[in-house]
Design an enzyme around this catalytic site. Structure first.
Site, PDB file in Angstrom:
ATOM      1  N   ASN A  91       0.799  -1.216   0.000  1.00  0.00           N
ATOM      2  CA  ASN A  91       0.000   0.000   0.000  1.00  0.00           C
ATOM      3  C   ASN A  91       0.839   1.276   0.000  1.00  0.00           C
ATOM      4  O   ASN A  91       0.316   2.363   0.215  1.00  0.00           O
ATOM      5  CB  ASN A  91      -0.956  -0.002   1.183  1.00  0.00           C
ATOM      6  CG  ASN A  91      -1.786  -1.272   1.255  1.00  0.00           C
ATOM      7  OD1 ASN A  91      -1.627  -2.061   2.180  1.00  0.00           O
ATOM      8  ND2 ASN A  91      -2.615  -1.506   0.249  1.00  0.00           N
ATOM      9  N   ILE A 115       1.095   6.830  -0.653  1.00  0.00           N
ATOM     10  CA  ILE A 115       0.379   5.944   0.252  1.00  0.00           C
ATOM     11  C   ILE A 115      -1.060   5.752  -0.211  1.00  0.00           C
ATOM     12  O   ILE A 115      -1.735   6.715  -0.596  1.00  0.00           O
ATOM     13  CB  ILE A 115       0.371   6.529   1.684  1.00  0.00           C
ATOM     14  CG1 ILE A 115       1.807   6.721   2.191  1.00  0.00           C
ATOM     15  CG2 ILE A 115      -0.427   5.646   2.634  1.00  0.00           C
ATOM     16  CD1 ILE A 115       1.909   7.666   3.368  1.00  0.00           C
ATOM     17  N   CYS A 116      -1.539   4.519  -0.152  1.00  0.00           N
ATOM     18  CA  CYS A 116      -2.945   4.218  -0.403  1.00  0.00           C
ATOM     19  C   CYS A 116      -3.594   3.871   0.937  1.00  0.00           C
ATOM     20  O   CYS A 116      -3.384   2.792   1.486  1.00  0.00           O
ATOM     21  CB  CYS A 116      -3.069   3.051  -1.382  1.00  0.00           C
ATOM     22  SG  CYS A 116      -4.781   2.560  -1.712  1.00  0.00           S
ATOM     23  N   LEU A 117      -4.366   4.824   1.488  1.00  0.00           N
ATOM     24  CA  LEU A 117      -4.992   4.634   2.799  1.00  0.00           C
ATOM     25  C   LEU A 117      -6.254   5.482   2.850  1.00  0.00           C
ATOM     26  O   LEU A 117      -6.205   6.697   2.635  1.00  0.00           O
ATOM     27  CB  LEU A 117      -4.029   5.030   3.919  1.00  0.00           C
ATOM     28  CG  LEU A 117      -4.539   4.878   5.354  1.00  0.00           C
ATOM     29  CD1 LEU A 117      -4.781   3.414   5.698  1.00  0.00           C
ATOM     30  CD2 LEU A 117      -3.558   5.487   6.348  1.00  0.00           C
TER      31      LEU A 117
END
Length: 245
Positions: A81, A89-91
């Site tokens: 992620n 960032i993938c969040l």
């Protein structure tokens, strides 16, 4: 920078400095400029990142806290992620799930939790996600090597597990991460009932401001239970929120 935005960021930084338990750190990158910060936290235990020190670049948008801070890892890491090239960032917490209730500290705690709970089906880095799905042991090996090389994590003795990537442990860590994030969100309410505070938040104020007004007026926490405030208290709180007292 607007005075209210600057005050909120300064207060958040002060709260982080006062909190010795979370072990999350935040400092301005350049003197008194509170719009560019550097966050730091340690890799969580029982993961390939354990013992590593990770740095995050934080940029505060003009619309903060109504828009999330823009965060990316400065420290290179191997995680599905997080881009292994750019640190992007993938969040959800840093995008559509962001709320003005959240803080810089809670966002960093969410990032720390993300290291315990990789989500390869919603990747930022497809190569890393593919490795985690196809060969979790190889993923852990590379993630640990990167943590040692880039984050200063200690080398582990031969045979010592790096933890974390089996289905059972990922599920367990996901629950721990969820609980940790929920506690971080609720801490902002200082023991008051969430629905009680949120009725004022819905008027356009942020949680810290409403909680501060409640504490100034002396509102009973009622053991965290919801209840209807008396009209006089409503007036006092509203006056405080609008700067009339």
């Amino acid at each position: 920078m607007s005075s209210s935005r600057a005050r909120r960021i300064a207060k958040e930084i002060a709260d982080i400095h006062a909190d010795k338990h979370s072990k999350v750190e935040v400092e301005p990158v350049a003197g008194d400029d509170l719009t560019v910060l550097r966050g730091t936290f340690f890799g969580p235990p029982d993961t390939p990142y354990e013992g590593g020190k990770f740095h995050v670049n934080i940029r505060i948008p003009l619309e903060y806290p109504f828009r999330p801070p823009v965060m990316k890892f400065e420290t290179k890491l191997w995680h599905p992620n997080v881009s292994s090239q750019t640190g992007a960032i993938c969040l959800d917490t840093l995008s559509q799930a962001w709320s003005p209730v959240l803080t810089i500290k809670s966002a960093l705690i969410s990032l720390q939790s993300l290291l315990s709970t990789p989500e390869p089906k919603d990747p930022q880095d497809a190569e890393v996600a593919g490795m985690l799905i196809r060969n979790p042991e190889e993923f852990e090996h590379v993630a640990r090597e990167w943590a040692v090389k880039y984050a200063g994590a200690p080398k582990k003795e031969s045979g010592e597990g790096s933890g974390g990537a089996t289905a059972e442990t990922i599920k367990k860590k996901a629950q721990v991460a969820k609980d940790t994030e929920e506690k971080a969100k609720m801490a902002a309410y200082h023991g008051y009932n969430k629905d009680l505070i949120d009725r004022f938040v819905d008027m356009g104020f942020d949680v810290p401001t409403v909680v501060s007004a409640f504490e100034y007026v002396g509102i009973d926490r009622n053991e965290g239970q919801d209840y209807e405030l008396e009209e006089a208290y409503m007036g006092d709180i509203t006056a405080r929120l609008f700067g009339e007292s």
